[in-house]
Design a protein around this motif. Structure first.
Motif, mmCIF file in Angstrom:
data_model
loop_
_atom_site.group_PDB
_atom_site.id
_atom_site.type_symbol
_atom_site.label_atom_id
_atom_site.label_comp_id
_atom_site.label_asym_id
_atom_site.label_seq_id
_atom_site.Cartn_x
_atom_site.Cartn_y
_atom_site.Cartn_z
ATOM 1 N N SER A 198 41.906 46.024 39.482
ATOM 2 C CA SER A 198 40.824 46.400 38.361
ATOM 3 C C SER A 198 39.902 45.301 38.306
ATOM 4 C CB SER A 198 41.480 46.679 37.339
ATOM 5 O OG SER A 198 42.110 47.778 37.107
ATOM 6 N N SER A 199 39.967 44.168 38.458
ATOM 7 C CA SER A 199 39.247 42.845 38.344
ATOM 8 C C SER A 199 38.222 43.256 39.487
ATOM 9 C CB SER A 199 40.028 41.673 38.252
ATOM 10 O OG SER A 199 40.457 41.099 39.483
ATOM 11 N N VAL A 200 38.443 43.704 41.043
ATOM 12 C CA VAL A 200 37.548 43.998 41.968
ATOM 13 C C VAL A 200 36.515 44.770 41.561
ATOM 14 C CG1 VAL A 200 37.562 44.337 44.399
ATOM 15 C CG2 VAL A 200 39.340 42.675 43.509
ATOM 16 N N ALA A 201 37.208 45.841 41.147
ATOM 17 C CA ALA A 201 36.294 47.257 40.688
ATOM 18 C C ALA A 201 35.402 46.806 39.512
ATOM 19 C CB ALA A 201 36.990 48.264 40.496
ATOM 20 N N ALA A 202 35.741 46.146 38.527
ATOM 21 C CA ALA A 202 34.961 45.696 37.533
ATOM 22 C C ALA A 202 33.789 44.723 38.118
ATOM 23 C CB ALA A 202 35.980 44.925 36.374
ATOM 24 N N ARG A 203 34.126 43.780 38.949
ATOM 25 C CA ARG A 203 33.048 43.057 39.563
ATOM 26 C C ARG A 203 31.898 43.885 40.436
ATOM 27 N NH1 ARG A 203 36.283 39.150 40.199
ATOM 28 N NH2 ARG A 203 37.123 39.689 42.198
ATOM 29 N N ALA A 204 32.671 44.961 41.031
ATOM 30 C CA ALA A 204 31.809 45.607 41.917
ATOM 31 C C ALA A 204 30.813 46.445 40.908
ATOM 32 C CB ALA A 204 32.517 46.715 42.592
ATOM 33 N N ARG A 205 31.276 46.653 39.682
ATOM 34 C CA ARG A 205 30.225 47.138 38.638
ATOM 35 C C ARG A 205 29.362 46.529 38.136
ATOM 36 N NH1 ARG A 205 34.020 51.594 35.242
ATOM 37 N NH2 ARG A 205 35.032 52.621 37.208
ATOM 38 N N GLY A 206 29.359 45.305 38.480
ATOM 39 C CA GLY A 206 28.411 44.073 37.903
ATOM 40 C C GLY A 206 28.769 43.656 36.609
ATOM 41 N N TRP A 207 30.078 43.839 36.221
ATOM 42 C CA TRP A 207 30.674 43.220 34.799
ATOM 43 C C TRP A 207 31.272 41.935 35.028
ATOM 44 C CZ3 TRP A 207 34.374 47.983 33.503
ATOM 45 C CH2 TRP A 207 33.802 49.339 33.567
ATOM 46 N N THR A 208 31.153 41.247 34.215
ATOM 47 C CA THR A 208 31.778 39.687 34.100
ATOM 48 C C THR A 208 33.284 39.967 34.074
ATOM 49 O OG1 THR A 208 29.995 38.815 32.532
ATOM 50 C CG2 THR A 208 32.074 37.717 32.612
ATOM 51 N N THR A 209 33.850 39.165 35.079
ATOM 52 C CA THR A 209 35.366 39.215 35.065
ATOM 53 C C THR A 209 35.835 37.956 34.693
ATOM 54 O OG1 THR A 209 35.575 38.773 37.498
ATOM 55 C CG2 THR A 209 35.325 41.331 36.624
#
Length: 169
Positions: A137-148
């Motif tokens: 999920s952290s990889v997918a969140a980063r791909a969405r441009g979210w801060t991880t």
């Protein structure tokens, strides 16, 4: 310094690994930060219908927030399977004329980018993966441009809340 209210959303009933919200709540309150933390939603739905469970979760949290009569912007904090329902809670808050200024998602799946979430997120999102959590999920969140962030969720949430509005969400 502007104040923000953190809403520590309980996990869904089907979640097997509830997060330590009581400890996070106690720490935030010790720092004098406003918190809404319903510890359990009373979903009487036990028929396996995930949509009904999420709808009940959103409705009960919306009532809890309305009952608290919050006058500051909100940061909605969710974890586990509840992350999937957080866009609906955000929409409910917008409909209630509450300002949601951020979302913090902890350990768990991300909301689907399907048509129901097409205009979400409407505020910045931070995804926190605790040191013991696994998953992509952290990889997918980063791909969405979210801060991880990869650290203890309680420490990260406290830092975000204490730094508001100067913290970069």
């Amino acid at each position: 310094m502007a104040t923000v209210t953190l809403v520590l959303c309980p996990t869904l009933l089907r979640d097997t690994a509830p997060l330590p919200w009581r400890e996070v709540e106690a720490t935030l309150r010790a720092w004098g930060l406003p918190v809404i933390a319903p510890h359990q939603v009373s979903s009487g739905i036990d028929d396996g219908d995930e949509r009904m469970e999420m709808a009940t979760w959103v409705a009960e949290l919306a009532v809890a927030i309305a009952t608290a009569k919050v006058e500051t912007p909100l940061i909605l904090v969710s974890g586990g399977q509840a992350n999937v329902a957080i866009p609906a809670l955000g929409f409910a808050q917008r409909a209630a004329r509450n300002s949601v200024v951020g979302y913090i998602l902890v350990d768990g799946p991300l909301p689907s980018p399907g048509r129901g979430n097409s205009d979400w997120p409407d505020a910045p999102v931070i995804y926190i993966q605790s040191p013991t959590a696994t998953g992509e999920s952290s990889v997918a969140a980063r791909a969405r441009g979210w801060t991880t962030l990869h650290r203890d969720p309680a420490d990260a949430i406290l830092e975000i809340a204490r730094g508001w509005p100067d913290v970069v969400l």
